[in-house]
Design a protein around this motif. Sequence first.
Motif, PDB file in Angstrom:
ATOM      1  N   ALA A   1      58.579   9.292  35.232  1.00  0.00           N
ATOM      2  CA  ALA A   1      57.604   8.394  35.876  1.00  0.00           C
ATOM      3  C   ALA A   1      56.644   9.150  36.790  1.00  0.00           C
ATOM      4  O   ALA A   1      55.541   8.691  37.046  1.00  0.00           O
ATOM      5  N   LEU A   2      57.067  10.316  37.296  1.00  0.00           N
ATOM      6  CA  LEU A   2      56.213  11.048  38.250  1.00  0.00           C
ATOM      7  C   LEU A   2      55.283  12.076  37.592  1.00  0.00           C
ATOM      8  O   LEU A   2      54.604  12.831  38.286  1.00  0.00           O
ATOM      9  N   VAL A   3      55.262  12.122  36.261  1.00  0.00           N
ATOM     10  CA  VAL A   3      54.316  13.032  35.588  1.00  0.00           C
ATOM     11  C   VAL A   3      52.903  12.587  35.956  1.00  0.00           C
ATOM     12  O   VAL A   3      52.571  11.403  35.848  1.00  0.00           O
ATOM     13  N   THR A   4      52.089  13.536  36.400  1.00  0.00           N
ATOM     14  CA  THR A   4      50.731  13.147  36.827  1.00  0.00           C
ATOM     15  C   THR A   4      49.810  12.985  35.612  1.00  0.00           C
ATOM     16  O   THR A   4      50.054  13.554  34.541  1.00  0.00           O
ATOM     17  N   LEU A   5      48.723  12.248  35.822  1.00  0.00           N
ATOM     18  CA  LEU A   5      47.748  12.073  34.732  1.00  0.00           C
ATOM     19  C   LEU A   5      47.130  13.420  34.373  1.00  0.00           C
ATOM     20  O   LEU A   5      46.842  13.686  33.201  1.00  0.00           O
ATOM     21  N   ALA A   6      46.934  14.295  35.374  1.00  0.00           N
ATOM     22  CA  ALA A   6      46.349  15.628  35.101  1.00  0.00           C
ATOM     23  C   ALA A   6      47.246  16.404  34.149  1.00  0.00           C
ATOM     24  O   ALA A   6      46.780  17.001  33.173  1.00  0.00           O
ATOM     25  N   ARG A   7      48.550  16.374  34.421  1.00  0.00           N
ATOM     26  CA  ARG A   7      49.481  17.119  33.565  1.00  0.00           C
ATOM     27  C   ARG A   7      49.532  16.509  32.163  1.00  0.00           C
ATOM     28  O   ARG A   7      49.545  17.229  31.158  1.00  0.00           O
ATOM     29  N   LEU A   8      49.545  15.202  32.120  1.00  0.00           N
ATOM     30  CA  LEU A   8      49.594  14.488  30.838  1.00  0.00           C
ATOM     31  C   LEU A   8      48.396  14.877  29.956  1.00  0.00           C
ATOM     32  O   LEU A   8      48.521  15.022  28.746  1.00  0.00           O
TER      33      LEU A   8
ATOM     34  N   GLY B   1      60.996  11.577  19.780  1.00  0.00           N
ATOM     35  CA  GLY B   1      59.641  11.345  20.285  1.00  0.00           C
ATOM     36  C   GLY B   1      59.427  11.976  21.657  1.00  0.00           C
ATOM     37  O   GLY B   1      60.071  12.971  22.010  1.00  0.00           O
ATOM     38  N   LEU B   2      58.555  11.352  22.429  1.00  0.00           N
ATOM     39  CA  LEU B   2      58.129  11.925  23.716  1.00  0.00           C
ATOM     40  C   LEU B   2      58.739  11.132  24.869  1.00  0.00           C
ATOM     41  O   LEU B   2      58.710   9.905  24.859  1.00  0.00           O
ATOM     42  N   GLU B   3      59.275  11.868  25.856  1.00  0.00           N
ATOM     43  CA  GLU B   3      59.806  11.202  27.057  1.00  0.00           C
ATOM     44  C   GLU B   3      59.083  11.760  28.273  1.00  0.00           C
ATOM     45  O   GLU B   3      59.014  12.969  28.470  1.00  0.00           O
ATOM     46  N   LEU B   4      58.523  10.864  29.059  1.00  0.00           N
ATOM     47  CA  LEU B   4      57.783  11.274  30.262  1.00  0.00           C
ATOM     48  C   LEU B   4      58.489  10.730  31.490  1.00  0.00           C
ATOM     49  O   LEU B   4      58.781   9.525  31.557  1.00  0.00           O
TER      50      LEU B   4
ATOM     51  N   LYS C   1      58.011  10.758  45.469  1.00  0.00           N
ATOM     52  CA  LYS C   1      57.636  12.124  45.062  1.00  0.00           C
ATOM     53  C   LYS C   1      58.716  13.148  45.431  1.00  0.00           C
ATOM     54  O   LYS C   1      58.724  14.261  44.931  1.00  0.00           O
ATOM     55  N   THR C   2      59.625  12.769  46.338  1.00  0.00           N
ATOM     56  CA  THR C   2      60.686  13.699  46.757  1.00  0.00           C
ATOM     57  C   THR C   2      61.930  13.604  45.868  1.00  0.00           C
ATOM     58  O   THR C   2      62.898  14.330  46.075  1.00  0.00           O
ATOM     59  N   ILE C   3      61.884  12.714  44.871  1.00  0.00           N
ATOM     60  CA  ILE C   3      63.026  12.621  43.939  1.00  0.00           C
ATOM     61  C   ILE C   3      62.879  13.705  42.874  1.00  0.00           C
ATOM     62  O   ILE C   3      61.841  13.775  42.209  1.00  0.00           O
ATOM     63  N   LYS C   4      63.921  14.510  42.731  1.00  0.00           N
ATOM     64  CA  LYS C   4      63.843  15.585  41.729  1.00  0.00           C
ATOM     65  C   LYS C   4      64.183  15.050  40.333  1.00  0.00           C
ATOM     66  O   LYS C   4      64.973  14.126  40.204  1.00  0.00           O
ATOM     67  N   GLY C   5      63.566  15.638  39.316  1.00  0.00           N
ATOM     68  CA  GLY C   5      63.933  15.317  37.932  1.00  0.00           C
ATOM     69  C   GLY C   5      63.184  14.141  37.331  1.00  0.00           C
ATOM     70  O   GLY C   5      63.489  13.725  36.209  1.00  0.00           O
ATOM     71  N   LEU C   6      62.208  13.600  38.068  1.00  0.00           N
ATOM     72  CA  LEU C   6      61.440  12.472  37.499  1.00  0.00           C
ATOM     73  C   LEU C   6      60.061  12.921  37.022  1.00  0.00           C
ATOM     74  O   LEU C   6      59.178  12.093  36.827  1.00  0.00           O
ATOM     75  N   ASP C   7      59.869  14.238  36.899  1.00  0.00           N
ATOM     76  CA  ASP C   7      58.533  14.721  36.501  1.00  0.00           C
ATOM     77  C   ASP C   7      58.594  15.557  35.215  1.00  0.00           C
ATOM     78  O   ASP C   7      57.752  16.408  34.984  1.00  0.00           O
ATOM     79  N   GLY C   8      59.610  15.248  34.367  1.00  0.00           N
ATOM     80  CA  GLY C   8      59.769  16.036  33.132  1.00  0.00           C
ATOM     81  C   GLY C   8      58.946  15.491  31.979  1.00  0.00           C
ATOM     82  O   GLY C   8      58.669  14.297  31.898  1.00  0.00           O
ATOM     83  N   VAL C   9      58.550  16.412  31.088  1.00  0.00           N
ATOM     84  CA  VAL C   9      57.909  16.030  29.817  1.00  0.00           C
ATOM     85  C   VAL C   9      58.778  16.651  28.724  1.00  0.00           C
ATOM     86  O   VAL C   9      58.949  17.858  28.684  1.00  0.00           O
ATOM     87  N   ARG C  10      59.371  15.799  27.892  1.00  0.00           N
ATOM     88  CA  ARG C  10      60.277  16.320  26.871  1.00  0.00           C
ATOM     89  C   ARG C  10      59.866  15.786  25.508  1.00  0.00           C
ATOM     90  O   ARG C  10      59.650  14.569  25.355  1.00  0.00           O
ATOM     91  N   PHE C  11      59.760  16.694  24.520  1.00  0.00           N
ATOM     92  CA  PHE C  11      59.436  16.229  23.170  1.00  0.00           C
ATOM     93  C   PHE C  11      60.553  16.610  22.214  1.00  0.00           C
ATOM     94  O   PHE C  11      61.071  17.726  22.245  1.00  0.00           O
ATOM     95  N   ASP C  12      60.920  15.668  21.348  1.00  0.00           N
ATOM     96  CA  ASP C  12      61.921  15.918  20.327  1.00  0.00           C
ATOM     97  C   ASP C  12      61.383  15.296  19.033  1.00  0.00           C
ATOM     98  O   ASP C  12      60.932  14.142  19.040  1.00  0.00           O
ATOM     99  N   ALA C  13      61.427  16.082  17.934  1.00  0.00           N
ATOM    100  CA  ALA C  13      60.805  15.615  16.683  1.00  0.00           C
ATOM    101  C   ALA C  13      61.400  14.289  16.212  1.00  0.00           C
ATOM    102  O   ALA C  13      60.707  13.487  15.569  1.00  0.00           O
TER     103      ALA C  13
END
Length: 329
Positions: free
Chosen positions: A75-82, A70-73, A55-67
């Motif tokens: 690994a640290l994106v939480t289920l709540a955020r998803l 597609g979608l890139e998540l 959880k202390t690693i920065k940059g592993l919690d991004g959500v990026r969409f590109d038409a």
Amino acid sequence: MQSFEWVDAESVEQAVSLLGEGNERQPVVAKAGGMDLLDLMKNGVVAPHRVVNLKTIKGLDGVRFDAKQGLELGALVTLARLSRESEVRRRYVALADAAEHAATPQVRNAATIGGNLLQRPRNWYFRNEYFHQASGDISERARAGENQYDAIFDNQRTVLVHASTPATALVAYGASVELTGPGGKTRMVPVSDFLLPPDMKRSTDTVIAPNELLTRVRLPALGAGTKAAYHKQGERESYDWPICDVAVVLQMDGKVIRQAAIVMGWVAPTPRRVAEAEKLLVGKTLDEGLARQAAKAAVEGATPLSKNAYKVPVLEAVVRRTVLAAAAA
Ligand SMILES: Cc1cc2nc3c(=O)[nH]c(=O)nc-3n(C[C@H](O)[C@H](O)[C@H](O)COP(=O)(O)OP(=O)(O)OC[C@H]3O[C@@H](n4cnc5c(N)ncnc54)[C@H](O)[C@@H]3O)c2cc1C
């Protein structure tokens, strides 16, 4: 619980290197949300020498969409955020719904999509320290015992099912995971190949190597006519594991179905895609009768255990409703 070392990882590289130092005598494990790992440690099923906090690693919690991509998540994106991220909800609704219906609000706030895919089976025998120390196979104990929630398909080798419900939606969308190993080397693996039938002799039910991290989840871009739905059926609405869950992704041309993916979770050792049912839908306009036929085809060949035959009609109804819901989405 035995004492263990704790390291707050600062980078993927450092975490990979720390994981690579582990061995059978002194296991090193990664921790994301800790929802599964700490349960296993408290139950005495896992006893690490060192825990590497991701959880202390920065940059592993991004959500990026590109038409196009597609979608890139991360690994640290939480289920709540998803479950509430607008691009996910708008374009990948089956995944947003799967995340929203997993576990409880408290668990979803901490649980990550990476850790969710790597969680171990939620089987009574598997979760009990005693059965790991006693002789005999855990799956065989379940087969002969309390097997209400176990597999009704492909259950010759193991009756245990993979626990992740977001995995059902990810397989339906054709998602892949990115695994990062030593030297920053990455490989992409389709989620359908990433998950392995649960096996108590292994420390993971996936193809991840001991010195790899799951760093990202990627979902392909979807065509304009894509429609989808997800349904998790439990014994109660919340705070519960499923009896089964179903994700359906349809590629529609007006009212005609051009492509279909129907995936069923918690009924086989890994999420089960049902080609026969999908074939019935392709080239046709959906109505109640066709959905009924597809659902019947989806449960063909089930081999229920002594206490889980009830799952077959439940699954059939859930497939029928989810196919209808996807087409109407
Ligand atoms: C009451 C209850 C109900 C639940 N219902 C559901 C449900 O319906 N559906 C469902 O899917 N889940 C359900 N869960 C389980 C919960 O969602 C998982 O425990 C959680 O998602 C695990 O994620 P985590 O980030 O906490 O993983 P962790 O516990 O941190 O890690 C899990 C495993 O993955 C490894 N790991 C974690 N991240 C990485 C990484 N990036 N790279 C390599 N290895 C890694 C860890 O070493 C560990 O082995 C439920 C849990 C509870 C308590």
